[in-house]
Design a protein around this motif. Sequence first.
Motif, short mmCIF file in Angstrom:
data_model
loop_
_atom_site.label_atom_id
_atom_site.label_comp_id
_atom_site.label_asym_id
_atom_site.label_seq_id
_atom_site.Cartn_x
_atom_site.Cartn_y
_atom_site.Cartn_z
N ALA A 98 1.08 4.03 3.01
CA ALA A 98 2.41 4.32 2.44
C ALA A 98 3.45 4.44 3.54
O ALA A 98 4.61 4.03 3.36
CB ALA A 98 2.36 5.61 1.62
N LEU A 99 3.09 4.98 4.69
CA LEU A 99 4.02 5.07 5.82
C LEU A 99 4.41 3.67 6.29
O LEU A 99 5.59 3.42 6.55
CB LEU A 99 3.39 5.85 6.97
N ALA A 100 3.45 2.76 6.39
CA ALA A 100 3.76 1.39 6.80
C ALA A 100 4.72 0.74 5.80
O ALA A 100 5.68 0.06 6.20
CB ALA A 100 2.47 0.58 6.93
N VAL A 101 4.49 0.96 4.52
CA VAL A 101 5.39 0.40 3.49
C VAL A 101 6.78 1.01 3.63
O VAL A 101 7.79 0.30 3.52
CB VAL A 101 4.81 0.62 2.08
N ALA A 102 6.87 2.30 3.87
CA ALA A 102 8.16 2.96 4.03
C ALA A 102 8.92 2.40 5.24
O ALA A 102 10.14 2.21 5.18
CB ALA A 102 7.98 4.47 4.18
N ILE A 103 8.21 2.11 6.30
CA ILE A 103 8.84 1.50 7.48
C ILE A 103 9.40 0.13 7.13
O ILE A 103 10.52 -0.21 7.50
CB ILE A 103 7.83 1.41 8.64
N VAL A 104 8.63 -0.64 6.37
CA VAL A 104 9.07 -1.98 5.95
C VAL A 104 10.31 -1.88 5.07
O VAL A 104 11.28 -2.62 5.25
CB VAL A 104 7.92 -2.72 5.22
N VAL A 105 10.30 -0.96 4.10
CA VAL A 105 11.45 -0.80 3.21
C VAL A 105 12.69 -0.41 4.01
O VAL A 105 13.78 -0.95 3.79
CB VAL A 105 11.14 0.24 2.10
N ALA A 106 12.54 0.50 4.96
CA ALA A 106 13.68 0.90 5.80
C ALA A 106 14.19 -0.29 6.61
O ALA A 106 15.41 -0.52 6.69
CB ALA A 106 13.27 2.05 6.72
N ALA A 107 13.29 -1.05 7.21
CA ALA A 107 13.70 -2.21 8.00
C ALA A 107 14.44 -3.23 7.14
O ALA A 107 15.48 -3.76 7.54
CB ALA A 107 12.48 -2.85 8.67
#
Length: 103
Positions: free
Chosen positions: A31-40
């Motif tokens: 979920a952290l990796a997905v959140a990083i992607v969404v922010a980027a």
Amino acid sequence: KDPRVDPALRHLTAADAQVMRAVLGTPGIPALAVAIVVAAQSFRAGPRPGPVTIAVGCVGGRHRSAGIAIEAARYLKSAGVPVTVTHRDMGCPVIARAAGGAR
């Protein structure tokens, strides 16, 4: 969870499949990796689209942060986003710690 504490993973890095399995198997990390992607992607689509720099850190830079960076880059690449990944510390020696976690 820190793969470094597992003797079988200690001297490996996120370039090794066993470390990636351990990192991505840690609750919350996918979920952290997905959140990083969404922010980027949000920054890229913002009022001034352009390159986005993402920095992920952990104590040694060989296992957790490198694995999260690799996973986020994989998601971004699959979405057609050009990605360059640089691992500042992945090639550094394993940090020696005394008992109890002190450096």
